[in-house]
Motif scaffolding. Sequence first.
Motif, PDB file in Angstrom:
ATOM      1  N   SER A  18     -70.240  47.450   4.448  1.00 27.78           N
ATOM      2  CA  SER A  18     -69.739  46.312   3.357  1.00 27.78           C
ATOM      3  C   SER A  18     -68.393  46.827   3.092  1.00 27.78           C
ATOM      4  O   SER A  18     -67.423  45.810   2.988  1.00 27.78           O
ATOM      5  CB  SER A  18     -70.674  46.266   2.309  1.00 27.78           C
ATOM      6  OG  SER A  18     -70.235  45.134   1.576  1.00 27.78           O
ATOM      7  N   TRP A  19     -68.035  47.904   2.563  1.00 25.92           N
ATOM      8  CA  TRP A  19     -66.714  48.459   2.350  1.00 25.92           C
ATOM      9  C   TRP A  19     -65.691  48.162   3.386  1.00 25.92           C
ATOM     10  O   TRP A  19     -64.605  47.467   3.075  1.00 25.92           O
ATOM     11  CB  TRP A  19     -66.649  49.947   1.929  1.00 25.92           C
ATOM     12  CG  TRP A  19     -65.391  50.298   1.671  1.00 25.92           C
ATOM     13  CD1 TRP A  19     -64.630  51.334   2.488  1.00 25.92           C
ATOM     14  CD2 TRP A  19     -64.327  50.233   0.607  1.00 25.92           C
ATOM     15  NE1 TRP A  19     -63.395  51.571   1.835  1.00 25.92           N
ATOM     16  CE2 TRP A  19     -63.355  50.780   0.751  1.00 25.92           C
ATOM     17  CE3 TRP A  19     -64.909  49.662  -0.906  1.00 25.92           C
ATOM     18  CZ2 TRP A  19     -62.230  50.979  -0.457  1.00 25.92           C
ATOM     19  CZ3 TRP A  19     -63.636  49.870  -1.806  1.00 25.92           C
ATOM     20  CH2 TRP A  19     -62.517  50.422  -1.339  1.00 25.92           C
ATOM     21  N   LYS A  20     -65.928  48.441   4.519  1.00 34.27           N
ATOM     22  CA  LYS A  20     -65.122  48.475   5.649  1.00 34.27           C
ATOM     23  C   LYS A  20     -64.849  46.855   5.936  1.00 34.27           C
ATOM     24  O   LYS A  20     -63.690  46.632   6.260  1.00 34.27           O
ATOM     25  CB  LYS A  20     -65.858  48.996   7.004  1.00 34.27           C
ATOM     26  CG  LYS A  20     -64.921  49.086   8.157  1.00 34.27           C
ATOM     27  CD  LYS A  20     -65.555  49.570   9.311  1.00 34.27           C
ATOM     28  CE  LYS A  20     -64.617  49.606  10.536  1.00 34.27           C
ATOM     29  NZ  LYS A  20     -65.304  50.291  11.704  1.00 34.27           N
ATOM     30  N   ALA A  21     -65.775  46.089   6.086  1.00 36.41           N
ATOM     31  CA  ALA A  21     -65.749  44.694   6.021  1.00 36.41           C
ATOM     32  C   ALA A  21     -64.652  44.038   4.854  1.00 36.41           C
ATOM     33  O   ALA A  21     -64.015  43.114   5.325  1.00 36.41           O
ATOM     34  CB  ALA A  21     -66.974  43.987   5.937  1.00 36.41           C
ATOM     35  N   LEU A  22     -64.845  44.539   3.738  1.00 37.00           N
ATOM     36  CA  LEU A  22     -63.932  44.122   2.843  1.00 37.00           C
ATOM     37  C   LEU A  22     -62.810  44.430   2.838  1.00 37.00           C
ATOM     38  O   LEU A  22     -61.564  43.801   2.689  1.00 37.00           O
ATOM     39  CB  LEU A  22     -64.569  44.522   1.262  1.00 37.00           C
ATOM     40  CG  LEU A  22     -65.777  44.164   0.706  1.00 37.00           C
ATOM     41  CD1 LEU A  22     -66.270  44.852  -0.556  1.00 37.00           C
ATOM     42  CD2 LEU A  22     -65.719  42.553   0.543  1.00 37.00           C
ATOM     43  N   VAL A  23     -62.317  45.660   3.530  1.00 36.18           N
ATOM     44  CA  VAL A  23     -61.065  46.178   3.557  1.00 36.18           C
ATOM     45  C   VAL A  23     -60.501  45.366   4.819  1.00 36.18           C
ATOM     46  O   VAL A  23     -59.224  44.848   4.882  1.00 36.18           O
ATOM     47  CB  VAL A  23     -61.074  47.553   3.904  1.00 36.18           C
ATOM     48  CG1 VAL A  23     -59.660  47.986   4.648  1.00 36.18           C
ATOM     49  CG2 VAL A  23     -61.512  48.233   2.965  1.00 36.18           C
ATOM     50  N   GLU A  34     -66.620  45.078 -11.285  1.00 34.62           N
ATOM     51  CA  GLU A  34     -67.893  45.138 -11.156  1.00 34.62           C
ATOM     52  C   GLU A  34     -68.625  44.167 -10.323  1.00 34.62           C
ATOM     53  O   GLU A  34     -69.687  44.632  -9.398  1.00 34.62           O
ATOM     54  CB  GLU A  34     -68.210  44.079 -12.558  1.00 34.62           C
ATOM     55  CG  GLU A  34     -69.947  44.037 -12.966  1.00 34.62           C
ATOM     56  CD  GLU A  34     -69.974  43.423 -13.970  1.00 34.62           C
ATOM     57  OE1 GLU A  34     -71.308  43.199 -14.374  1.00 34.62           O
ATOM     58  OE2 GLU A  34     -68.990  43.288 -15.086  1.00 34.62           O
ATOM     59  N   ASP A  35     -67.833  43.087  -9.791  1.00 35.16           N
ATOM     60  CA  ASP A  35     -68.322  42.285  -8.549  1.00 35.16           C
ATOM     61  C   ASP A  35     -68.355  43.049  -7.298  1.00 35.16           C
ATOM     62  O   ASP A  35     -69.162  42.866  -6.624  1.00 35.16           O
ATOM     63  CB  ASP A  35     -67.448  40.871  -8.322  1.00 35.16           C
ATOM     64  CG  ASP A  35     -67.799  39.986  -9.760  1.00 35.16           C
ATOM     65  OD1 ASP A  35     -68.951  40.322 -10.360  1.00 35.16           O
ATOM     66  OD2 ASP A  35     -67.012  39.371  -9.830  1.00 35.16           O
ATOM     67  N   GLY A  36     -67.180  43.917  -7.077  1.00 35.88           N
ATOM     68  CA  GLY A  36     -67.119  44.458  -5.816  1.00 35.88           C
ATOM     69  C   GLY A  36     -68.167  45.683  -5.809  1.00 35.88           C
ATOM     70  O   GLY A  36     -68.876  46.029  -4.821  1.00 35.88           O
ATOM     71  N   LEU A  37     -68.562  46.330  -6.957  1.00 33.92           N
ATOM     72  CA  LEU A  37     -69.593  47.271  -6.994  1.00 33.92           C
ATOM     73  C   LEU A  37     -70.715  46.835  -6.641  1.00 33.92           C
ATOM     74  O   LEU A  37     -71.717  47.381  -6.116  1.00 33.92           O
ATOM     75  CB  LEU A  37     -69.392  48.075  -8.337  1.00 33.92           C
ATOM     76  CG  LEU A  37     -70.488  49.208  -8.718  1.00 33.92           C
ATOM     77  CD1 LEU A  37     -70.389  50.387  -7.400  1.00 33.92           C
ATOM     78  CD2 LEU A  37     -70.577  49.838  -9.987  1.00 33.92           C
TER      79      LEU A  37
END
Length: 238
Positions: A18-23, A34-37
């Motif tokens: 998920s982190w990779k997709a967000l980046v 808060e929303d990201g976490l």
Amino acid sequence: MNIEHNMRSLRLLGMKRSWKALVETRRMTELNFEDGLQLLLQSELDSREEKRFDRLKKNAAFRYQASVEELNMDPKRGMDKAQIADLITGGYIERGEPLLISGATGCGKSFLASALGLKACSQGKKVLYFNLQKLLQRTKIARLEGSMHKLLDRIAKSDLLILDDFGLVNLDQQQRLDLMEIIEDRHARSLTIIASQLPVASWYDVIGEDTIADAVLDRIVHTSHRIELKGYDNNMDM
């Protein structure tokens, strides 16, 4: 990237994806902390649930990869939508109430049992699926190898045991005793589904030996749910 490396080291693989997709999509700047976490944590939870489901499904060794969405709910086949809807909730598993499915070859017994078993896996339940004769062959081998206790313990610890093709042949004395032990270990504690070509009234003769037959049937018949299938199901029943 250090963040991805640390996530991988901590085995937070769902979070890492998920982190990779967000980046890659540059969405990180659109989310507050808060929303990201929350998004990352939910991705990790979803990933772990998926892995658990895949593991439970593999361990169950279903005959068919069937789903409840594929069931033919035609009332003419003996399928009661209200009953199936109730079974899908899994309450009968929690209560340890047996399910007995009977009907001729080709009517969908095995498919229905597998579909309910797969649904139970999706609810986090440990499921085991066996053709009864093959299971009794395994108990015979396990007894010779000295691993009978281990096999029975594994069966007893499952939340749902599916015994398919019950009644194809009459049981011998040791098979009766093995079946009795399996049913006794699960009585009022965990659920058993039995699928058979024979009507329940004929099971007494299949088991044989009055005392054992009485004991087995007493533990599975009186509190059971019943489904008597009719006709032919396009989903193969074997």
